[in-house]
Design an enzyme around this catalytic site. Structure first.
Site, mmCIF file in Angstrom:
data_model
loop_
_atom_site.group_PDB
_atom_site.id
_atom_site.type_symbol
_atom_site.label_atom_id
_atom_site.label_comp_id
_atom_site.label_asym_id
_atom_site.label_seq_id
_atom_site.Cartn_x
_atom_site.Cartn_y
_atom_site.Cartn_z
ATOM 1 N N GLU B 303 0.812 -1.223 0.000
ATOM 2 C CA GLU B 303 0.000 0.000 0.000
ATOM 3 C C GLU B 303 0.843 1.269 0.000
ATOM 4 O O GLU B 303 0.557 2.224 0.715
ATOM 5 C CB GLU B 303 -0.960 -0.015 1.206
ATOM 6 N N ARG B 336 5.622 -7.528 9.046
ATOM 7 C CA ARG B 336 4.258 -7.868 8.651
ATOM 8 C C ARG B 336 4.203 -8.606 7.317
ATOM 9 O O ARG B 336 4.908 -8.233 6.366
ATOM 10 C CB ARG B 336 3.388 -6.618 8.577
ATOM 11 N N ASP B 377 -8.132 -8.902 4.751
ATOM 12 C CA ASP B 377 -7.892 -7.728 5.590
ATOM 13 C C ASP B 377 -9.000 -7.521 6.607
ATOM 14 O O ASP B 377 -9.882 -6.664 6.407
ATOM 15 C CB ASP B 377 -7.741 -6.481 4.696
ATOM 16 N N GLU B 405 -12.574 -1.505 12.159
ATOM 17 C CA GLU B 405 -12.509 -0.851 10.847
ATOM 18 C C GLU B 405 -13.612 -1.358 9.918
ATOM 19 O O GLU B 405 -14.218 -0.594 9.169
ATOM 20 C CB GLU B 405 -11.151 -1.103 10.202
ATOM 21 N N TRP B 554 -8.935 -3.026 -4.609
ATOM 22 C CA TRP B 554 -9.517 -2.122 -3.621
ATOM 23 C C TRP B 554 -10.992 -1.853 -3.911
ATOM 24 O O TRP B 554 -11.596 -0.966 -3.313
ATOM 25 C CB TRP B 554 -8.745 -0.794 -3.576
#
Lengths: 712, 712
Positions: B303, B336, B377, B405, B554
């Site tokens: 990202e 990560r 995610d 989120e 996305w």
């Protein structure tokens, strides 16, 4: 009874061990004086009040909270008198005793928001007013009298506000950042509105009502048109509903180009019929959500904000267009005089006067022109704004800054009431001697029908609301002065200290002295002798006398004009003649370097480095001494505070102690930076008595601070 | 004594009238059961502890606070035993009684952070451990046992954490905004650090210590190199010093391109000697401020974040370079696995595995690869990440998201422990049956030396820390599961409810049921039947199944692939073969639409709208019923909560009630938006039993939300 009292006492004692500042000056700490306590308890046995409206319910809640905490008794609430020790609260015809103890003339005099608090012949107490809000104000004053441990015997308080619009301006953005805000973020939790009304909103309203603030503009003067859309109006309505019982009206900032941004009109020309219609319709929509919406606050033609200038219209034409839209609904327009333009080749401090003076008398009755205390921008010291006494046929209101954009953010202890008082008591001489600034705005001298005072808020999400514990005193002081611009800084400080900390004179006396001196201390370590606008660029944190740039009126050098010969901005009749915007004898006073008060020397005059000031020192030496004096002043504050540890709960004591440590470091930073920089021009040695900087000018000039609060 | 108790009782009662949530699960509310109270009081008369270190002082403070509030007695602290009712706290050789009641094997087993809490033969109590921190954890557990009103007789708790690095990840930016943060702003008041240590920092450390969290990464994984400069390191040090007594180590995120940004190196290639030297030197600098600095957390090649890919290096080469820099100081690197790239023409959910699997065994010992619970995610439901059980020779740690989120921000009540538990208990079959995800990361199955669990924090400046009162339960649950990944959601909920609200079963039972169902309710009104990633773009608030865009991975349509025929992403062996990344029989389980658990149907399978699900309904009808079920579920939560008014203080009751109102509206919004949108493909009627949307698809598609929290 005694056990209960012991309970409450212990309760309050235990909680006094740690105070986070949330309760502001409404702590309602137990009364310390045993004699007075007993006297209070016998005088306030029974409270007679018909709490039928939201405002009276709020008043009753406040009495319940305040009295149980201060007196250790749960007051009895009844609808009629019982024996002795009654406190009757109501409009004049609510109870016989009230009618018998307040005459018609008094009631007329106190107007819509005033109150009468007095002891009756029969040793009862009454609070009366012409409206519920007046009663609420009276109740708050009553509780403050107890908190400050003043006697109730023969009490006779007849008070009413001297200005009408007593309003906080929150420079809050919709993303919750606060421009020039140093106390966290915006109180307004837009995301969870309208459903969630945080208790904090109510406590905010209570705090404001307690000092007579009756208005709040929720949004940044660098406005965002989105606040006028239904999604946001619903949220604003929820806040207005929460505030209403406390007499707190809601206002919003109006983005001048909103018609174009929201509905794609091709213009925002205030004389365009379509634009006028748009605003009428938009305003009606706002009032459909909030029937008592206060009106608009507008910043236009300033620092990039759109405005009438974009269409070659005057400020009056712009303001009047909005005024006509809100007038049918009883609304007002607060139109800021903070208008200046780098392309106008005139002393920046003269531009607002030049813009507005010719428009005197041309504004609608429901417009009030909002004028900053000084002609530049909230510096630690400025002369009063020449528009006060300059415009005689226009409603004018004062704009003070409560947030310390130029006075140390929320880490410096600076009590601002002396700054406010200095401005309010300056004699404009518009109608001869005694024409103080206060009189030019409260209607008493020039007959304006609409009067007011605005404070740029220092409030945010920080637990103690204002970031610095002593920042609370500035919110408090602003409210008290908006209510009565003739109050003295010392009496306001006295009230605040007693309610916020303790009545103990061992604390009150030194802290009051510390507070009263703090403004001058700040002036000394930042901008002595009339220096101004020499802070760092952008975020405005820390010194920046070297700040240069493409836009002169945003630099530092434009203002101090330091050269190897001299320093200062010549605003005399031989220079920019800013002095000419004042009435005589004020103009002459400033114009003559021998009569000009020394604190404004470099504001109005350009003088050589070896110019002899009143003390006999050279200007350079005096400047250096003043900077040192400022640093010494902070160190003295530290010593004072350290000596008072036993009087204060450990949390607030430690917090203020830490902040004073920061303030001392930053005072040194200011002194060093400014002296090293100006020394490059004066070419004179830093006098013996002044501490030598331990770093170089280069070091100071290379400091880059990132992510400063209030600047996003 | 009795009076004092009465005092405390009243104190606590009065303060129980209004609770703002600040005290989390550490309210230490008075013990309600009178019999137990008496029993506690007689068993805890005297506390024997040598509080000589900061940690033991912290433990003592906690005991003082907790016991006086819960038991209404001020405990006596002594250095030796007195009579009966002693609680001895110390390392094994501190007191005879401890030595006599804990054997060597036990002590070895509990390691550096475990503790033993037991009643001795003589009816005394001991808490012992191998380190001060272990004692602190034991003290917290002891206090929690009292708070939950469990009996102390015969108590024998021997506990130790099953993972080593139990850490919160704060996605906090230096300007105090919090990415994906919905509880206000960043706790870290950088501007007033290092001088001001807010009490809140200490309470943060206490809360974490109480659930065994021992690490905190202070900065956003979308990293800012500035945190590694001296100005900020000084501030970080101040925080580390404040946290240290509570066993909370500080970590920072490392921006991979820092050498270039901070010191203008021409490259950040991990194999470049100058770059390696830079990091060694920078790390040494960090350790000069913070000797027990934990290490780095890194997001790279993801990202827009820089990383080893920029230099054609592997993830292992990048991680190892940093690992070598921190190793001499005892530090670790949490690297990560959230690496994916829109230019890689592979199912996004396969990319991390493809990237990392070949690197198995190639990471340094002090590197631990941090893997999200699922391969996409943090969706309301995902299958477990195939890297669990996929990498067998590498330290792996779990990354859970605590901040909601994708699960309703801080306005939806969603208890996440069932989501965490679902993942931890999934059988990877890496070493045959019973190879749960939990076992693949705690070292018990694969023998890793470094183990851990990270939680993306939901904490901010909101008074109640997490925005939603029930968000606290997720912070709590994360901590408990990091300590012991084998705990059940129900027992964790039970603990939390009793300590946060009340022990009264009339409350505990229905609230526990409500919490345990809330995750599935959320899945139902957002993403039933394996749907995923169909939220609004950018801020991720509200539904957006129509989201399209230039970057497919996305969008929403990339994931649901709805067409007039079918819906779902074919991840079977006939499709992207994401199933192939799992071991058998897991792969086959998912691969076959008849065995694939229905909650993952549309994750792994593409099916026609009239496909018959297990209930016999068509896929379309089932989808509609699930959405309705979700809405009904929220309404049931509202009813449940409303019925519990008498058990809860008015402030928290009203707040949760308001939030449930928002949740209900948003559940309806999700249902309506998704059904109207998918209906355009299914071309089937919304079944009778499902409420018909009262607005159009157009209306929903045109909603534009501005200034959403967490997205700046």
């Amino acid at each position: 009874m005694k056990t209960f009292f012991l309970v409450i006492l212990l309760l309050c004692t235990l909680s006094a061990f740690s105070e986070d500042g949330y309760n502001l000056w409404l702590r309602y700490a137990p009364v310390e004086n045993a004699v007075l306590l007993q006297s209070y308890q016998s005088q306030i046995k029974n409270i007679v009040i018909n709490a039928e409206t939201p405002t009276l319910k709020a008043a009753r809640n406040e009495l319940e909270t305040g009295l149980s905490k201060m007196l250790g008794i749960r007051p009895a609430f009844t609808e009629t008198f019982k024996g002795v020790g009654n406190l009757a609260i109501g409009l004049p015809h609510a109870f016989e005793v009230i009618k018998d103890n307040a005459n018609a003339q008094e009631l007329q005099n106190i107007g819509a928001e005033g109150f009468i608090l007095r002891q009756t012949e029969n040793n009862n107490l009454i609070i009366t007013a012409n409206t519920d809000i007046g009663l609420l104000y009276g109740v708050f004053r009553f509780l403050q009298i107890l908190q400050q441990e003043q006697p109730l015997s023969d009490i006779n308080v007849v008070d009413s506000p001297k200005t009408q619009i007593r309003i906080l301006n929150h420079w809050d953005n919709l993303n919750r950042t606060v421009e020039r805000g140093y106390a966290g973020f915006s109180l307004w939790d837009w995301f969870r509105l309208p459903e969630v009304i945080h208790p904090r909103y109510i406590d905010y309203a209570r705090a404001n009502a307690s000092i007579g603030i009756n208005g709040t503009a929720l949004t940044n003067v660098n406005a965002n048109a989105q606040i006028l859309t239904p999604v946001y109006l619903e949220k604003v309505k929820a806040l207005a509903d929460a505030f209403r019982p406390y007499g707190l009206k809601v206002y919003l900032t109006a983005r001048f180009s909103a018609p174009m941004e929201l509905d794609k009109l091709p213009t925002a020309d205030p004389l365009d019929k379509q634009v006028q219609e748009w605003w009428k319709k938009k305003v009606a929509e706002v009032y459909s959500y909030i029937p008592d919406f206060g009106g608009f606050l507008v910043k236009a033609d300033s620092e990039g904000q759109p405005g009438p200038h974009n269409y070659n219209r005057t400020q009056a034409e712009g303001a009047n267009m909005l005024a006509d839209a809100v007038a049918p609904h009883g609304g007002i327009v607060m139109w800021r005089a903070f208008v200046y333009d780098q392309h106008v080749p005139e002393d920046r401090t003269k531009q607002a006067y030049n813009e507005f003076k010719p428009l005197d008398g041309k504004f609608r009755d429901n417009v009030i022109v909002q004028v900053k205390n000084g002609p530049l921008d909230f510096q630690p010291r400025e002369p009063f704004h020449p528009l006060f006494g300059g415009m005689e046929k226009t409603n004018l209101m004062m704009e003070f800054q409560v947030t310390q954009e130029y006075l140390g953010f929320s880490t410096h202890l600076v009590y601002l009431a002396p700054l406010y008082e200095e401005c309010l008591q300056f004699d404009t001489h518009v109608k001869g001697e005694g024409s103080t600034v206060a009189k030019t705005i409260d209607g008493s001298l020039l007959g304006q029908k609409l009067t007011g005072m605005a404070g740029v808020s220092n409030i945010g999400t920080d637990r103690n609301w204002t970031g610095h514990t002593f920042g609370q005193a500035n919110w408090y002081a602003f409210g008290r002065l908006a209510w009565n611009p003739y109050l003295g800084s010392h009496e306001i400080a006295d009230e605040w200290i007693k309610m916020t900390f303790t009545k103990n004179s061992g604390f009150v006396k030194p802290v009051k002295e510390m507070m009263l001196k703090s403004r001058e201390i700040c002036v000394n370590y930042m901008t002595p002798l009339g220096l101004h606008h020499i802070m760092a660029a952008g975020h405005h944190h820390g010194p920046g006398p070297w700040v240069d740039g493409r836009r002169p009126d945003w630099t530092a050098i434009y203002y101090h004009r330091a050269s190897p010969d001299s320093i200062g901005f010549d605003r005399t009749s031989a220079g920019s003649n800013a002095v000419g915007q004042y009435h005589e004898p004020v103009a002459k006073l400033f114009d003559n370097n021998e009569t000009c008060p020394e604190e404004y020397l470099l504001w109005f005059h350009r003088v050589p480095w070896d110019y002899r000031v009143k003390s006999g020192n050279t200007l350079w030496n005096e400047m250096a001494f003043r900077y040192q004096k400022g640093v010494d002043g902070v160190r003295k504050m530290q010593k004072t505070w350290d000596s008072l540890k036993d009087y204060v709960d450990f949390e607030r004591f430690g917090y203020v102690e830490s902040l004073l440590g920061i303030q001392e470091k930053e005072a040194v930073w200011w002194r060093n930076s400014c002296l090293l920089y100006f020394q490059a021009f004066s070419n004179m040695p830093i006098p013996e008595a002044v501490e030598k900087p331990d770093k170089t000018l280069d070091f100071y000039m290379n400091i880059r601070e990132l992510y400063m609060p209030g600047h996003h």
